[in-house]
Structures are given as C-alpha cells and as structure tokens.
Write a protein that holds these residues in place. Sequence first.
Motif, PDB file in Angstrom:
ATOM      1  N   LEU A  18       0.844  -1.191   0.000  1.00 38.79           N
ATOM      2  CA  LEU A  18       0.000   0.000   0.000  1.00 38.79           C
ATOM      3  C   LEU A  18       0.881   1.243   0.000  1.00 38.79           C
ATOM      4  O   LEU A  18       1.911   1.279   0.672  1.00 38.79           O
ATOM      5  CB  LEU A  18      -0.910   0.002   1.225  1.00 38.79           C
ATOM      6  CG  LEU A  18      -1.875  -1.191   1.315  1.00 38.79           C
ATOM      7  CD1 LEU A  18      -2.598  -1.176   2.652  1.00 38.79           C
ATOM      8  CD2 LEU A  18      -2.864  -1.178   0.157  1.00 38.79           C
ATOM      9  N   HIS A  19       0.466   2.260  -0.750  1.00 43.93           N
ATOM     10  CA  HIS A  19       1.247   3.490  -0.858  1.00 43.93           C
ATOM     11  C   HIS A  19       0.326   4.681  -0.579  1.00 43.93           C
ATOM     12  O   HIS A  19      -0.473   5.064  -1.435  1.00 43.93           O
ATOM     13  CB  HIS A  19       1.857   3.587  -2.260  1.00 43.93           C
ATOM     14  CG  HIS A  19       2.754   4.776  -2.423  1.00 43.93           C
ATOM     15  ND1 HIS A  19       4.033   4.816  -1.906  1.00 43.93           N
ATOM     16  CD2 HIS A  19       2.549   5.971  -3.026  1.00 43.93           C
ATOM     17  CE1 HIS A  19       4.572   5.986  -2.196  1.00 43.93           C
ATOM     18  NE2 HIS A  19       3.691   6.705  -2.873  1.00 43.93           N
ATOM     19  N   PRO A  20       0.400   5.279   0.630  1.00 38.55           N
ATOM     20  CA  PRO A  20      -0.459   6.421   0.941  1.00 38.55           C
ATOM     21  C   PRO A  20       0.056   7.707   0.307  1.00 38.55           C
ATOM     22  O   PRO A  20       1.263   7.943   0.245  1.00 38.55           O
ATOM     23  CB  PRO A  20      -0.397   6.503   2.470  1.00 38.55           C
ATOM     24  CG  PRO A  20       0.940   5.928   2.821  1.00 38.55           C
ATOM     25  CD  PRO A  20       1.230   4.882   1.772  1.00 38.55           C
ATOM     26  N   CYS A  29      -5.057   6.059  -0.955  1.00 40.23           N
ATOM     27  CA  CYS A  29      -4.127   4.953  -0.891  1.00 40.23           C
ATOM     28  C   CYS A  29      -4.047   4.319  -2.276  1.00 40.23           C
ATOM     29  O   CYS A  29      -5.070   4.124  -2.937  1.00 40.23           O
ATOM     30  CB  CYS A  29      -4.597   3.937   0.143  1.00 40.23           C
ATOM     31  SG  CYS A  29      -3.292   2.823   0.658  1.00 40.23           S
ATOM     32  N   ALA A  31      -2.590   1.064  -4.636  1.00 39.73           N
ATOM     33  CA  ALA A  31      -2.187  -0.339  -4.556  1.00 39.73           C
ATOM     34  C   ALA A  31      -1.960  -0.850  -5.967  1.00 39.73           C
ATOM     35  O   ALA A  31      -2.706  -0.498  -6.882  1.00 39.73           O
ATOM     36  CB  ALA A  31      -3.265  -1.164  -3.859  1.00 39.73           C
ATOM     37  N   ASP A  42      -8.142   6.517   1.849  1.00 40.60           N
ATOM     38  CA  ASP A  42      -7.271   5.895   2.840  1.00 40.60           C
ATOM     39  C   ASP A  42      -7.923   5.808   4.210  1.00 40.60           C
ATOM     40  O   ASP A  42      -7.297   5.386   5.164  1.00 40.60           O
ATOM     41  CB  ASP A  42      -5.941   6.672   2.918  1.00 40.60           C
ATOM     42  CG  ASP A  42      -4.863   5.876   3.634  1.00 40.60           C
ATOM     43  OD1 ASP A  42      -5.001   4.649   3.760  1.00 40.60           O
ATOM     44  OD2 ASP A  42      -3.884   6.492   4.071  1.00 40.60           O
ATOM     45  N   ASN A  52      -3.836   2.423   5.066  1.00 46.37           N
ATOM     46  CA  ASN A  52      -2.455   2.170   4.623  1.00 46.37           C
ATOM     47  C   ASN A  52      -1.622   1.464   5.694  1.00 46.37           C
ATOM     48  O   ASN A  52      -0.572   0.922   5.395  1.00 46.37           O
ATOM     49  CB  ASN A  52      -1.772   3.463   4.160  1.00 46.37           C
ATOM     50  CG  ASN A  52      -1.428   4.383   5.314  1.00 46.37           C
ATOM     51  OD1 ASN A  52      -0.436   4.180   6.003  1.00 46.37           O
ATOM     52  ND2 ASN A  52      -2.246   5.398   5.520  1.00 46.37           N
ATOM     53  N   GLU A  53      -2.094   1.458   6.931  1.00 46.85           N
ATOM     54  CA  GLU A  53      -1.389   0.775   8.016  1.00 46.85           C
ATOM     55  C   GLU A  53      -1.916  -0.642   8.239  1.00 46.85           C
ATOM     56  O   GLU A  53      -1.434  -1.365   9.102  1.00 46.85           O
ATOM     57  CB  GLU A  53      -1.516   1.580   9.313  1.00 46.85           C
ATOM     58  CG  GLU A  53      -0.834   2.932   9.242  1.00 46.85           C
ATOM     59  CD  GLU A  53      -1.030   3.761  10.496  1.00 46.85           C
ATOM     60  OE1 GLU A  53      -1.467   3.210  11.537  1.00 46.85           O
ATOM     61  OE2 GLU A  53      -0.757   4.970  10.442  1.00 46.85           O
TER      62      GLU A  53
END
Length: 107
Positions: A18-20, A29, A31, A42, A52-53
């Motif tokens: 995942l890339h916020p 977010c 993906a 997100d 994202n966490e």
Amino acid sequence: MMEYYKAAEVSDVREGELHPVEVDGEPVCLAKIDNQIFAFTDNCTHISGPLNEGDFEGCMVTCPWHGAQFDVRTGKVLRGPARQDLHTYPVKIEGESIFIGLPPNEE
C-alpha cells in the motif's frame, strides 16, 4: 467534469504494498495488483482507520483498527464492522506518472 491530479510515480508503488498519498487534500491509498494501479480513500468507512497501516493481501485490505475488510479494486466491503463501501478513484498513467481523478470541488 473529473479533474486529475498527480499522485505519485509508477516506480513509487510496489506490487502487493500500500502506498499512501495526499491528492488535493484528500487521503488516498494506491495499490498495485497484477501490474495495475488502484486508488481508494485511505480512511476506513467504519471510523476512519488508516487503511495504509492495515494488512494487504491479494486484493483485500484489512483495517488495522477493527478488522473491516475491503476489495481495493472495487471498494466493496468484504467484512464488517464497516457497512459502507470505500470510495475509489479513477487512475490514469501518463509516462511514469500516476494521476488520480477527483470530482471538482463544489463551492
């Protein structure tokens, strides 16, 4: 009319991670699944947990707060406690840049 904003570079988003990012003030977010990039809000629709966490496996993200699960390709709820689907965004790739479509701000 949809407005597109640069969100990241293609090389920033790794398969299965995942890339916020923040796009025009919105937490989004990104993906990558099978070399295709998807964008979704997100914030979990249950009580705004930071997706994202959370855990990300296949096409499913699990909220780290209460375990709600969503399909990141469609935004559909797969498991509660969330009842509302995630908002997903159109993605456009131009060269090596990722652009996310947001509806225009209504004033």
